[in-house]
Design a protein around this motif. Structure first.
Motif, PDB file in Angstrom:
ATOM      1  N   ALA A   1       0.842  -1.200   0.000  1.00  0.00           N
ATOM      2  CA  ALA A   1       0.000   0.000   0.000  1.00  0.00           C
ATOM      3  C   ALA A   1       0.877   1.249   0.000  1.00  0.00           C
ATOM      4  O   ALA A   1       2.021   1.233   0.461  1.00  0.00           O
ATOM      5  CB  ALA A   1      -0.932   0.002   1.207  1.00  0.00           C
ATOM      6  N   ASP A   2       0.334   2.359  -0.500  1.00  0.00           N
ATOM      7  CA  ASP A   2       1.122   3.590  -0.575  1.00  0.00           C
ATOM      8  C   ASP A   2       0.768   4.582   0.531  1.00  0.00           C
ATOM      9  O   ASP A   2       1.370   5.651   0.618  1.00  0.00           O
ATOM     10  CB  ASP A   2       0.943   4.253  -1.949  1.00  0.00           C
ATOM     11  N   ARG A   3      -0.204   4.217   1.366  1.00  0.00           N
ATOM     12  CA  ARG A   3      -0.533   5.097   2.493  1.00  0.00           C
ATOM     13  C   ARG A   3      -0.964   4.259   3.688  1.00  0.00           C
ATOM     14  O   ARG A   3      -1.483   3.149   3.529  1.00  0.00           O
ATOM     15  CB  ARG A   3      -1.630   6.098   2.118  1.00  0.00           C
ATOM     16  N   PRO A   4      -0.766   4.763   4.894  1.00  0.00           N
ATOM     17  CA  PRO A   4      -1.080   3.976   6.093  1.00  0.00           C
ATOM     18  C   PRO A   4      -2.575   3.727   6.232  1.00  0.00           C
ATOM     19  O   PRO A   4      -3.402   4.577   5.913  1.00  0.00           O
ATOM     20  CB  PRO A   4      -0.557   4.850   7.250  1.00  0.00           C
ATOM     21  N   ALA A   5      -2.915   2.538   6.738  1.00  0.00           N
ATOM     22  CA  ALA A   5      -4.303   2.237   7.065  1.00  0.00           C
ATOM     23  C   ALA A   5      -4.643   2.804   8.442  1.00  0.00           C
ATOM     24  O   ALA A   5      -5.801   3.136   8.712  1.00  0.00           O
ATOM     25  CB  ALA A   5      -4.545   0.727   7.049  1.00  0.00           C
ATOM     26  N   LEU A   6      -3.640   2.905   9.314  1.00  0.00           N
ATOM     27  CA  LEU A   6      -3.782   3.518  10.636  1.00  0.00           C
ATOM     28  C   LEU A   6      -2.636   4.501  10.842  1.00  0.00           C
ATOM     29  O   LEU A   6      -1.488   4.193  10.497  1.00  0.00           O
ATOM     30  CB  LEU A   6      -3.758   2.473  11.746  1.00  0.00           C
TER      31      LEU A   6
END
Length: 616
Positions: free
Chosen positions: A375-380
């Motif tokens: 993924a390219d951005r945090p989920a949390l």
């Protein structure tokens, strides 16, 4: 910075595919080498047999029609038979050796993949479906088994044959040797043309094709599994096959891809087959021209018979080379797919030097940041929250806000990137995995049952449970009515003889499993998501029993289920934006208040009457 999950096999340390296959064969790799040597010996026997056949023809032509004047012909004939029989024996002995090594390599490959999968984070299986993994493991091992058992020894034999073939051809008559070499050269050029995709396009070379081909098969297999699992939905809602667009599109994409590649290979394949099967087209006119210039026709004709005999070997030789090359390409792709599984980061167990025992069942998130692999951005992002021991805390928020992700970090479905998740004051990474699993029970919104009896499905939570304890868990989970309608009660096998349960019934069986486990911490991920009103009421009763005296972390979309929670955390875009009780948040006028108002509106909406055209 958070500690990292254990690594699998580093990509930089990959060996060549054939060497990796031999590594999987373990001690049996020597049998592969022996089998290849025997295959080479068989190739030499085949050449020697044809040479003896030519000797017979040469001697007979030299004394024709007085055949009795060729006493050596019978000896050469016996020698040809001996070489043929010896080659056959050697070939089968080689196959026995390579098959033993192939079976060992396939077994070790399956064992290595399955053993590694048992150590990867459980979240890995969300991104990789069971259908995809099964196809990779079974398909890859099946391909490599055939390569080790047949293709590699055939390839060795196919390499030995042309070398011996060229030596013998040029030793008899170098001019005729060049003539017979022409179809081989054209055939080889066509094979390279075909391996390059019919035109040298780097996007259509054989390795790219094989990768795309296997990817297409994986997508079809994944889509097929999802389709089969969704058949009950099709029947209930009277949908059509067209509703399964992913499966349909995967089949269409595979068809178009395979058809396009067949068209690319059409010309080089036709040219290759024509070239390798047209040795006589070159041999006959060349023989006529050379015969006219020959001083001793009888001697020339004897040599010419040699090339007539050996021309049959050309087609077999090049066919073996072609199929062996294709099989090696397939094996390379298969090994790389297995390697990708083995490279998946493994879940490290707690370091014995840091192992501690939690003091209670409390849960704490301390500035947790987590990003899914790829993924390219945090989920949390920088999430901090507390769940006191024995309390019930709910996580709510819009879809994709990170609720399920946060809950999955408690039982270490994934490990955090930064910060820490702790139970009873101990980082979950410092709790032995077996101990952690014993402390956490979880019920998901899409729980599935194993194809085994209801009793065994429930007993999976605690294998040593007695029959009485299982029956008590069934009653606590309000599953009595489910068991009563089944033909063999608790001993009924789910999925056999047409026995299937609805989504809500599966949830209640999963709750019975969680109740039997009696873990101090319970993680609930929208446990009533697929339940009808009747099942939902029973599930709520079961949840009340399950939550007694437990620490409960629950994710909910139906806000009515979290009204009585001790605390509610509202997440949005991976961050905690609100915290409080239901009353506090409803009065605050923030995101929760808007969600609550939307929820109340949705549940109170109803049709006034036929033809009124409005709602109350």
């Amino acid at each position: 910075m958070g500690r990292k999950t254990g690594e699998g096999v580093p990509a930089a340390k990959r060996r060549a595919p054939i060497m990796r296959l031999l590594e999987f064969a373990g001690g049996h790799r020597k049998l592969t080498v022996l089998g290849c040597m025997l295959s080479g010996a068989n190739a030499l026997c085949s050449i020697a047999m044809l040479v003896c056949v030519w000797f017979v023809l040469r001697d007979l032509v030299a004394v024709a029609p007085n055949w009795s004047a060729a006493p050596n012909a019978a000896g050469y004939g016996l020698a040809a038979f001996a070489f043929a029989l010896g080659g056959l024996i050697v070939y089968f002995a080689g196959l026995i050796c390579t098959h033993l090594a192939a079976f060992r390599a396939a077994t070790n490959m399956r064992a290595a993949a399955l053993e590694h999968l048992s150590r990867v984070p459980l979240g890995y299986f969300d991104a990789h479906s069971t259908g995809e993994l099964r196809r990779v493991i079974e398909g890859a091992t099946g391909l490599t088994e055939g390569v080790l058992a047949h293709r590699i020894p055939d390839f060795v034999g196919a390499l030995v044959t042309p070398v011996a073939y060229l030596v013998v051809m040029f030793a008899v008559d170098w001019v005729m040797g060049l003539v017979c070499l022409l179809p081989v050269v054209v055939s080889t050029a066509c094979m390279f043309w075909m391996m390059a995709g019919g035109g040298g396009d780097e996007n259509t070379n054989m390795m790219t094709f094989m990768k795309n081909y296997q990817d297409a098969l994986d997508r079809m297999n994944k889509g097929a599994v999802e389709y089969v699992r969704g058949i009950p939905v099709v029947k209930v809602f009277q949908q059509t096959v067209r509703s399964f667009s992913t499966f349909r599109e995967s089949i269409r994409a595979y068809r178009e891809f395979a058809s396009a590649y067949v068209r690319l290979c059409e010309r080089p394949q036709v040219a290759q087959l024509v070239a390798i099967n047209s040795t006589f087209v070159v041999l006959v006119p060349a023989g006529i021209l050379l015969a006219l210039a020959a001083g001793d026709f009888a001697a020339f004709f004897s040599d010419y018979l040699f090339y007539v005999v050996f021309s049959a070997l050309t087609t077999m030789m090049m066919t073996k080379v072609m199929y062996a090359s294709q099989a090696l390409t397939e094996a390379q792709d298969a090994v790389e797919r297995i390697e990708r599984i083995l490279e998946a980061p493994a879940m490290e167990d707690a370091d014995p030097a840091r192992t501690r025992t939690p003091v209670d069942g409390s849960i704490a998130f301390d500035h947790v940041t987590f990003t899914y692999p790829g993924a390219d951005r945090p989920a949390l992002s920088d999430v901090s929250l507390r769940v006191p021991a024995g309390a019930t805390v709910a996580l709510v928020g819009p879809s994709g806000s990170g609720k399920t992700t946060a809950a999955s970090l408690v039982p270490r479905f994934w490990d955090v990137g930064d910060g820490a998740v702790s139970i009873g004051g101990v980082d979950v990474r410092d709790i032995p995995l077996a101990d952690l699993m014993d402390r956490v029970a979880f019920v998901f919104q899409n729980d599935r049952l194993f194809k085994m009896s209801i009793a065994d499905n429930i007993r999976a939570a605690r294998p040593d449970a007695t029959r009485g304890e299982i029956e008590a868990a069934v009653r606590a989970a309000r599953c009595d009515d489910i068991v009563a309608k089944l033909p063999r009660g608790l001993d009924t096998v789910v999925g056999a003889h047409g026995v299937y349960l609805s989504g809500g019934e599966c949830q209640r069986i999963a709750l019975a499993r969680a109740i039997l486990k009696d873990a101090p911490i319970v993680v609930l991920d929208e446990a009533t998501a697929f339940a009808d009103p009747e099942n939902e009421a029973l599930i709520q009763q079961a949840l009340a029993h399950l939550a007694k005296g437990k620490t409960v972390l629950m994710i909910a979309h139906r806000l009515s289920t979290v009204v009585g929670a001790d605390a509610i955390y509202v997440l949005d875009a991976g961050r905690v934006v609100e915290r409080g009780t239901h009353a506090e948040l409803a009065a605050a006028g923030g995101l929760y208040a808007r969600m609550w108002e939307d929820y109340r509106t949705s549940v109170s909406w109803k049709i006034e009457g036929k033809g009124t055209g409005h709602a109350a």
